[in-house]
Motif scaffolding. Structure first.
Motif, short mmCIF file in Angstrom:
data_model
loop_
_atom_site.label_atom_id
_atom_site.label_comp_id
_atom_site.label_asym_id
_atom_site.label_seq_id
_atom_site.Cartn_x
_atom_site.Cartn_y
_atom_site.Cartn_z
N GLU A 1 10.28 19.45 -39.45
CA GLU A 1 11.00 19.10 -40.67
C GLU A 1 11.62 17.71 -40.58
O GLU A 1 11.53 16.90 -41.50
N HIS A 2 12.22 17.42 -39.44
CA HIS A 2 12.86 16.11 -39.26
C HIS A 2 11.83 14.98 -39.35
O HIS A 2 12.05 13.99 -40.06
N VAL A 3 10.75 15.13 -38.63
CA VAL A 3 9.75 14.07 -38.57
C VAL A 3 9.10 13.83 -39.93
O VAL A 3 8.95 12.68 -40.36
N THR A 4 8.72 14.89 -40.61
CA THR A 4 8.05 14.70 -41.91
C THR A 4 9.02 14.19 -42.96
O THR A 4 8.60 13.48 -43.88
N THR A 5 10.30 14.47 -42.83
CA THR A 5 11.30 13.96 -43.77
C THR A 5 11.63 12.49 -43.50
O THR A 5 11.73 11.69 -44.42
N HIS A 6 11.79 12.14 -42.23
CA HIS A 6 12.22 10.78 -41.88
C HIS A 6 11.08 9.79 -41.72
O HIS A 6 11.33 8.57 -41.67
N LEU B 1 14.03 10.98 -30.90
CA LEU B 1 12.67 11.03 -31.44
C LEU B 1 12.41 9.89 -32.42
O LEU B 1 11.35 9.26 -32.37
N ASP B 2 13.36 9.58 -33.28
CA ASP B 2 13.19 8.47 -34.21
C ASP B 2 13.05 7.15 -33.46
O ASP B 2 12.25 6.29 -33.84
#
Length: 150
Positions: free
Chosen positions: A60-65, A32-33
């Protein structure tokens, strides 16, 4: 330009029993990244992600990274009984279609040169496809004469 990333499914088991397929790493970066970074590199900043399986993990991953981007999330509650076309239909109902849209399957590994060709294309509609291989269970198309999908 806008992007829709379809990330509702749970293919790639058993790898996805404890993490979403989009968060599997190739080298030191998640699938995804890698996709999001390619979109950003091509000036796409309005990204909608259709989730389903392990949706909170993706959010959570997307908003954090990627804290500088404002993502729109659409949750497909019926992901286990539907397919990517259903997820796409949900996205089309929710987003404002006022610009070009790039549609991406979330479990693809794509080189930056492919995205550059996509965004440089003079054609009004473009689909990037690969040859069919045994075991592919995603969307399949037939390419006919003059590279047109039928």
């Amino acid at each position: 330009m806008k992007a829709i990333i379809l990330a509702a499914g749970k293919r790639m088991r058993p790898l996805t029993l404890t993490t979403h397929k989009t968060l599997l790493k190739i080298g030191d970066r998640t699938l995804l990244d890698r996709i999001i970074d390619l979109l950003i590199a091509n000036q796409v900043t309005q990204i909608t992600i259709v989730t389903g399986y392990r949706s909170e993990e993706i959010r959570e991953h997307v908003t954090t990274h990627h804290p500088s981007l404002n993502f729109q999330f659409i949750h497909n509650h019926r992901y286990a009984e539907t397919n990517n076309i259903y997820s796409l239909a949900m996205a089309i109902e929710e987003i404002l279609i006022d610009d070009d849209i790039v549609l991406i399957q979330s479990d693809l590994v794509v080189e930056s040169s492919v995205f550059k060709r996509l965004f440089a294309s003079p054609h009004p509609n473009v689909a990037l496809v690969d040859r069919y291989c045994t075991g592919m269970d995603g969307t399949v198309v037939t390419v006919r004469c003059k590279n047109k999908i039928q």
